[in-house]
Design an enzyme around this catalytic site. Structure first.
Site, PDB file in Angstrom:
ATOM      1  N   LYS A  96     -26.620  -1.054  -2.642  1.00 37.72           N
ATOM      2  CA  LYS A  96     -26.374  -1.416  -4.040  1.00 37.72           C
ATOM      3  C   LYS A  96     -27.683  -1.867  -4.684  1.00 37.72           C
ATOM      4  O   LYS A  96     -28.272  -2.861  -4.270  1.00 37.72           O
ATOM      5  CB  LYS A  96     -25.317  -2.515  -4.126  1.00 37.72           C
ATOM      6  CG  LYS A  96     -23.967  -2.095  -3.538  1.00 37.72           C
ATOM      7  CD  LYS A  96     -22.926  -3.174  -3.617  1.00 37.72           C
ATOM      8  CE  LYS A  96     -23.264  -4.370  -2.763  1.00 37.72           C
ATOM      9  NZ  LYS A  96     -22.133  -5.328  -2.657  1.00 37.72           N
TER      10      LYS A  96
ATOM     11  N   GLY B  65     -18.362 -11.913  -8.667  1.00 38.84           N
ATOM     12  CA  GLY B  65     -17.353 -11.136  -7.956  1.00 38.84           C
ATOM     13  C   GLY B  65     -17.611  -9.643  -7.909  1.00 38.84           C
ATOM     14  O   GLY B  65     -16.772  -8.886  -7.410  1.00 38.84           O
ATOM     15  N   THR B  66     -18.766  -9.202  -8.380  1.00 33.45           N
ATOM     16  CA  THR B  66     -19.051  -7.767  -8.439  1.00 33.45           C
ATOM     17  C   THR B  66     -18.958  -7.103  -7.069  1.00 33.45           C
ATOM     18  O   THR B  66     -18.335  -6.052  -6.905  1.00 33.45           O
ATOM     19  CB  THR B  66     -20.451  -7.525  -9.035  1.00 33.45           C
ATOM     20  OG1 THR B  66     -20.557  -8.196 -10.279  1.00 33.45           O
ATOM     21  CG2 THR B  66     -20.695  -6.052  -9.242  1.00 33.45           C
ATOM     22  N   GLY B  67     -19.613  -7.699  -6.061  1.00 29.83           N
ATOM     23  CA  GLY B  67     -19.636  -7.084  -4.736  1.00 29.83           C
ATOM     24  C   GLY B  67     -18.273  -7.038  -4.083  1.00 29.83           C
ATOM     25  O   GLY B  67     -17.895  -6.014  -3.480  1.00 29.83           O
ATOM     26  N   CYS B  68     -17.516  -8.117  -4.188  1.00 31.43           N
ATOM     27  CA  CYS B  68     -16.158  -8.149  -3.630  1.00 31.43           C
ATOM     28  C   CYS B  68     -15.295  -7.088  -4.287  1.00 31.43           C
ATOM     29  O   CYS B  68     -14.535  -6.370  -3.632  1.00 31.43           O
ATOM     30  CB  CYS B  68     -15.520  -9.518  -3.856  1.00 31.43           C
ATOM     31  SG  CYS B  68     -16.455 -10.917  -3.223  1.00 31.43           S
TER      32      CYS B  68
ATOM     33  N   THR C  75     -20.992 -11.774 -14.168  1.00 28.45           N
ATOM     34  CA  THR C  75     -20.850 -10.734 -13.138  1.00 28.45           C
ATOM     35  C   THR C  75     -20.357 -11.291 -11.801  1.00 28.45           C
ATOM     36  O   THR C  75     -20.502 -10.629 -10.772  1.00 28.45           O
ATOM     37  CB  THR C  75     -22.193 -10.021 -12.920  1.00 28.45           C
ATOM     38  OG1 THR C  75     -23.196 -11.005 -12.568  1.00 28.45           O
ATOM     39  CG2 THR C  75     -22.639  -9.289 -14.171  1.00 28.45           C
TER      40      THR C  75
END
Length: 263
Positions: free
Chosen positions: A173, A206-209, A204
């Site tokens: 990412k 919580g983007t990865g989860c 932003t």
């Protein structure tokens, strides 16, 4: 029958990341979300004020309770906190006949540590080999491999380094790089570059989860890895664009953006 996805992750009391973000994403994408809580955090828009991991036996019991009765079409892992939990969860997902999306969570959006330094070797040798897809951001790439990625052209080398630890696919990412939000998905032979415009929105959390859960949701529907990742990228891009202020710090992405009549 509705596909079921199991998230194995920590709880975010602020509702923006972790188990809470995972379940919201799964609901939005039309799968049944289930959860194994690995840790409880006291967390809000300003950061993580405390974290308490659950005993390995509690995590294992939650997992077996769900999988042995309901079954599962995909598993997603997030915050695992300690080497003991990493190794237990790796053993569980390796023994489950379902694709696994591993988000090797190391730190929170605010820079708070969510994985003990002593657990990194277990991530490398136990967890990543059990992954269908690993989804590290650039900070997590550095933690795992020691490589610092500072440009798009360096992402290919980072992907190769992560693949050395055994996941079938890796999604690097590149959201921390300047310019468009570009990610690289590869299994070492085929490559998929995914690009999206960068939205001028600081909210932003919580983007990865959210991205990892969206990928798991696609895999649970029977999609290929590239298909699941492309759809997940589109979903999370919209969620980031619609991210909203909450509290005094960094707000969450909007997991329900597709359902808003005012968007």
């Amino acid at each position: 029958m509705m596909p079921s996805v199991l998230t194995v992750a920590g709880s975010d009391s602020g509702g923006g990341a972790g188990i809470q973000a995972d379940l919201k994403t799964m609901l939005a994408l039309g799968v049944h979300g289930m959860s194994v809580v690995t840790a409880v955090t006291a967390q809000n828009s300003l950061g993580v004020q405390g974290a308490w991991e659950l005993p390995v036996e509690a995590v294992r019991a939650q997992y077996r309770s769900v999988v042995d009765d309901i079954g599962v079409q995909a598993v997603k892992t997030g915050m695992l906190a300690s080497a003991e939990l990493v190794e237990a969860v790796a053993e569980l997902i390796a023994g489950t006949d379902a694709p696994a999306v591993v988000d090797p969570v190391g730190v929170s959006k605010h820079g708070d540590a969510l994985l003990a330094a002593s657990a990194l070797d277990s991530v490398r040798t136990k967890l990543l080999p059990a992954a269908t897809v690993a989804t590290p951001n650039l900070d997590e790439v550095a933690q795992i491999t020691g490589l610092r990625v500072e440009s798009e052209r360096e992402m290919r080398g980072a992907a190769a380094a992560v693949l050395e630890y055994g996941p079938r696919w890796v999604l690097i990412k590149g959201g921390h790089l300047p310019g468009d939000a570009v990610d690289l998905l590869t299994d070492g032979s085929e490559e998929h570059w995914l690009r999206a415009p960068r939205h001028d929105n600081r909210h932003t959390h919580g983007t990865g989860c959210t991205l990892a859960s969206a990928i798991a949701s696609g895999l649970a529907k029977g999609w290929s890895v590239p298909e699941a990742v492309v759809e997940a990228k589109e979903y999370v891009t919209g969620a980031v664009a619609a991210g909203f202020a909450l509290g005094g710090g960094i707000g969450p992405v909007d997991h329900g953006w597709r359902f808003r009549t005012d968007v």
